[in-house]
Scaffold this active site. Structure first.
Site, PDB file in Angstrom:
ATOM      1  N   GLU A 289       9.958  28.896 164.945  1.00 21.32           N
ATOM      2  CA  GLU A 289       8.686  29.507 165.358  1.00 21.32           C
ATOM      3  C   GLU A 289       8.844  30.999 165.632  1.00 21.32           C
ATOM      4  OE1 GLU A 289       6.819  25.769 167.886  1.00 21.32           O
ATOM      5  OE2 GLU A 289       8.041  27.249 168.910  1.00 21.32           O
ATOM      6  N   GLY A 291       7.874  34.788 166.109  1.00 21.11           N
ATOM      7  CA  GLY A 291       6.688  35.601 166.375  1.00 21.11           C
ATOM      8  C   GLY A 291       7.055  37.051 166.137  1.00 21.11           C
ATOM      9  N   ARG A 329       4.564  46.514 177.859  1.00 23.94           N
ATOM     10  CA  ARG A 329       5.961  46.057 177.789  1.00 23.94           C
ATOM     11  C   ARG A 329       6.951  46.986 178.508  1.00 23.94           C
ATOM     12  NH1 ARG A 329       8.668  45.279 173.796  1.00 23.94           N
ATOM     13  NH2 ARG A 329       9.614  43.329 174.431  1.00 23.94           N
ATOM     14  N   CYS A 360      -3.679  55.320 186.089  1.00 22.22           N
ATOM     15  CA  CYS A 360      -3.436  55.749 187.449  1.00 22.22           C
ATOM     16  C   CYS A 360      -2.335  54.920 188.100  1.00 22.22           C
ATOM     17  CB  CYS A 360      -4.752  55.632 188.218  1.00 22.22           C
ATOM     18  SG  CYS A 360      -4.748  56.720 189.617  1.00 22.22           S
ATOM     19  N   GLU A 361      -1.110  55.074 187.612  1.00 20.91           N
ATOM     20  CA  GLU A 361       0.069  54.302 188.028  1.00 20.91           C
ATOM     21  C   GLU A 361       1.283  55.156 187.705  1.00 20.91           C
ATOM     22  OE1 GLU A 361       0.902  50.831 188.986  1.00 20.91           O
ATOM     23  OE2 GLU A 361      -1.163  50.244 188.664  1.00 20.91           O
TER      24      GLU A 361
HETATM   25  N1  LLP Z   1       7.890  29.469 170.396  1.00 18.94           N
HETATM   26  C1  LLP Z   1       7.666  29.357 171.721  1.00 18.94           C
HETATM   27  C2  LLP Z   1       7.517  28.039 172.318  1.00 18.94           C
HETATM   28  C3  LLP Z   1       7.598  30.509 172.510  1.00 18.94           C
HETATM   29  O1  LLP Z   1       7.408  30.392 173.817  1.00 18.94           O
HETATM   30  C4  LLP Z   1       7.738  31.792 171.910  1.00 18.94           C
HETATM   31  C5  LLP Z   1       7.642  33.010 172.706  1.00 18.94           C
HETATM   32  C6  LLP Z   1       7.944  31.847 170.512  1.00 18.94           C
HETATM   33  C7  LLP Z   1       8.020  30.668 169.796  1.00 18.94           C
HETATM   34  C8  LLP Z   1       8.083  33.154 169.763  1.00 18.94           C
HETATM   35  O2  LLP Z   1       9.172  33.891 170.202  1.00 18.94           O
HETATM   36  P1  LLP Z   1       9.570  35.251 169.404  1.00 18.94           P
HETATM   37  O3  LLP Z   1      10.050  34.859 168.033  1.00 18.94           O
HETATM   38  O4  LLP Z   1       8.359  36.090 169.331  1.00 18.94           O
HETATM   39  O5  LLP Z   1      10.628  35.865 170.238  1.00 18.94           O
HETATM   40  N2  LLP Z   1       5.869  38.880 175.905  1.00 18.94           N
HETATM   41  C9  LLP Z   1       7.296  38.919 175.681  1.00 18.94           C
HETATM   42  C10 LLP Z   1       7.741  37.811 174.777  1.00 18.94           C
HETATM   43  C11 LLP Z   1       7.357  36.460 175.303  1.00 18.94           C
HETATM   44  C12 LLP Z   1       7.709  35.370 174.356  1.00 18.94           C
HETATM   45  C13 LLP Z   1       7.173  34.079 174.840  1.00 18.94           C
HETATM   46  N3  LLP Z   1       7.426  32.997 173.949  1.00 18.94           N
HETATM   47  C14 LLP Z   1       7.657  40.292 175.120  1.00 18.94           C
HETATM   48  O6  LLP Z   1       6.772  41.123 174.962  1.00 18.94           O
HETATM   49  O7  LLP Z   1       8.830  40.574 174.863  1.00 18.94           O
END
Ligand code: LLP
Length: 430
Positions: A289, A291, A329, A360-361
């Protein structure tokens, strides 16, 4: 480092064959720009290397990284699966015309309405987080007399963070049930076995995000395979699906050293093939999976420089017209980014600046210690690799309207998400 179609011509940064300054002139600032061909080449990289003759290797795009109609269409056109974690994500995916049988639905606290929605939409796989959720789903499915396929999310006791990993750590994570918790697993398995409608296809885990190196993922395949074997023996069943989550690390700055994805994915496939064979598992489908690794490097953020300030305490600030509202981030995770003045790409970088937003931070900093040429009001500042979890984590803090999102491809640009106006900020006020 420049990615995809990013290039320098006549002192200026181009993306998709278009000068970044021209994009700002046409669509305004700040602006999220995505190199469409780069997203597609990442998809193809995954598809070309994550494949097996022994089992079906499926790639589910973790839509939380970036979700809009256009990205859904791209994933659909390229036959990827999609992973979602909320009713909102399900809604956007459904409304964008995606084949819902190729959607995975996650979440540790799904509401009855969300589960209902997933059933009504015909979501392919629901990922069960805990025994109470399983019972709720069994009730819903029984009432509706609908067969529902699920995976159970487990915590394999592997915690991976950026450059390191720890085995049997983090037994306190809120996600899934621990593979070591025999009592909990036993209750869940008993409930599965009693249900006529909800089936257990297999198991899911996700060990972290922005993970580097093959070791944590290889270890995950080992631990999960052994767990599958144990469950099969104990409950006299055959498990056909394994999902090892996402988390593949990407390059943001020179401290990040991702292994080439092509190598990593091939290693994971061959390790899974040998492990399944060794343990005599009949896994028919292996999911990942990703992202971030599909969209991060394809995206850049463009800002316009406002004032430039040297403080009495000798800190040099470059102020831009966005900030933590469009990219939380750095403030939230101390995330590091590389940046350039996009209209002064070949100028000598003379000083170190703090690129700060207009919110404003005091913590509203986008890039610390950025080596830049002398910045002036009206310059365009480009921040690289903002394609994942940038726009998707944006907010209206300080009543900042969200930027537009533009896709560029081969000299052409199109707005895929409009810039918000001030009117949007009062849309829901009564
Ligand atoms: N599958 C599940 C169950 C997840 O919880 C996540 C990400 C992914 C796949 C995808 O992970 P990736 O390939 O994108 O690393 N907001 C944070 C990242 C949080 C990721 C949460 N889960 C950031 O900006 O670094």
């Amino acid at each position: 480092m420049l990615f995809g179609t990013q290039e320098i011509k006549d002192d200026a940064l181009f993306i998709g064959g278009i000068k970044t300054r021209d994009l700002v002139t046409q669509y305004g600032s700040p602006l999220y720009v995505y190199d469409e061909t780069h997203i597609i080449s990442q998809i193809n990289l995954f598809k070309d290397n994550f494949k097996s003759k022994v089992f079906t290797a499926n790639i589910a795009y973790a839509s939380k990284a970036l979700l809009n109609k256009t990205i859904v269409k791209i994933m659909n056109d390229h036959n990827l699966y999609m992973d979602s974690v909320s009713g909102g994500e399900l809604y956007v995916i459904y409304q964008s015309g995606f084949d819902m049988s190729k959607v995975l639905f996650h979440g540790n606290n799904k509401s009855i309405e969300e589960l209902q929605m997933a059933i009504d939409y015909g979501v392919g796989l629901i990922i069960i987080d805990n025994k109470d959720e399983l019972n709720v789903l069994i009730d819903l499915a029984t009432k509706k007399k609908t067969k529902i396929k699920t995976l159970l999310r487990v915590n394999p006791g592997i915690e991976a963070h950026t450059h390191e990993y720890i085995v049997t750590a983090k037994l306190t994570s809120k996600f899934g049930e621990s593979i070591f918790d025999d009592t909990q697993i036993d209750t869940i398995m008993t409930n599965y076995q009693a249900s006529l409608y909800v089936t257990l296809e297999g198991f899911h885990c996700h060990i972290g995000s922005q993970v580097f190196g093959e070791t944590p993922f290889i270890k995950t395949i080992d631990v999960m395979s052994q767990f599958v074997k144990k469950i099969e023996k104990r409950y006299h069943i055959t498990i056909n699906t394994l999902n090892i989550g996402g988390g593949f690390g990407v390059y943001y700055t020179e401290v990040d050293t991702p292994e080439p994805l092509s190598e990593l994915l091939k290693k994971l496939i061959s390790h899974a093939e040998t492990t399944f064979k060794k343990l005599q598992l009949d896994i028919k489908t292996l999911f990942i999976e990703p992202g971030r690794s599909l969209v991060a490097n394809a995206g850049i953020s463009l800002y316009t420089v406002g004032f430039v300030k040297e403080t009495y305490g000798n800190k040099n600030y470059v102020f831009v017209d966005g900030g933590m509202s469009d990219n939380i981030r750095p403030a939230l995770y101390q995330a590091k980014y590389a940046c350039d003045l996009a209209n002064k790409m070949t100028h000598l970088k003379t000083k170190t600046y703090t690129v700060a937003g207009k919110l404003c931070e005091s913590g509203d900093v986008l890039v610390h210690n950025a080596k830049l040429p002398k910045p002036e009001t009206g310059d365009i500042l480009a921040i690289y690799t903002t394609g994942a979890y940038g726009y998707s984590m944006s907010s209206h803090y300080n009543k900042m309207p969200r930027p537009a999102i533009v896709f560029v491809n081969n000299g052409k640009s199109r707005c895929v998400v409009e810039r918000e106006t001030y009117a949007h900020l009062m849309w829901l006020d009564r």
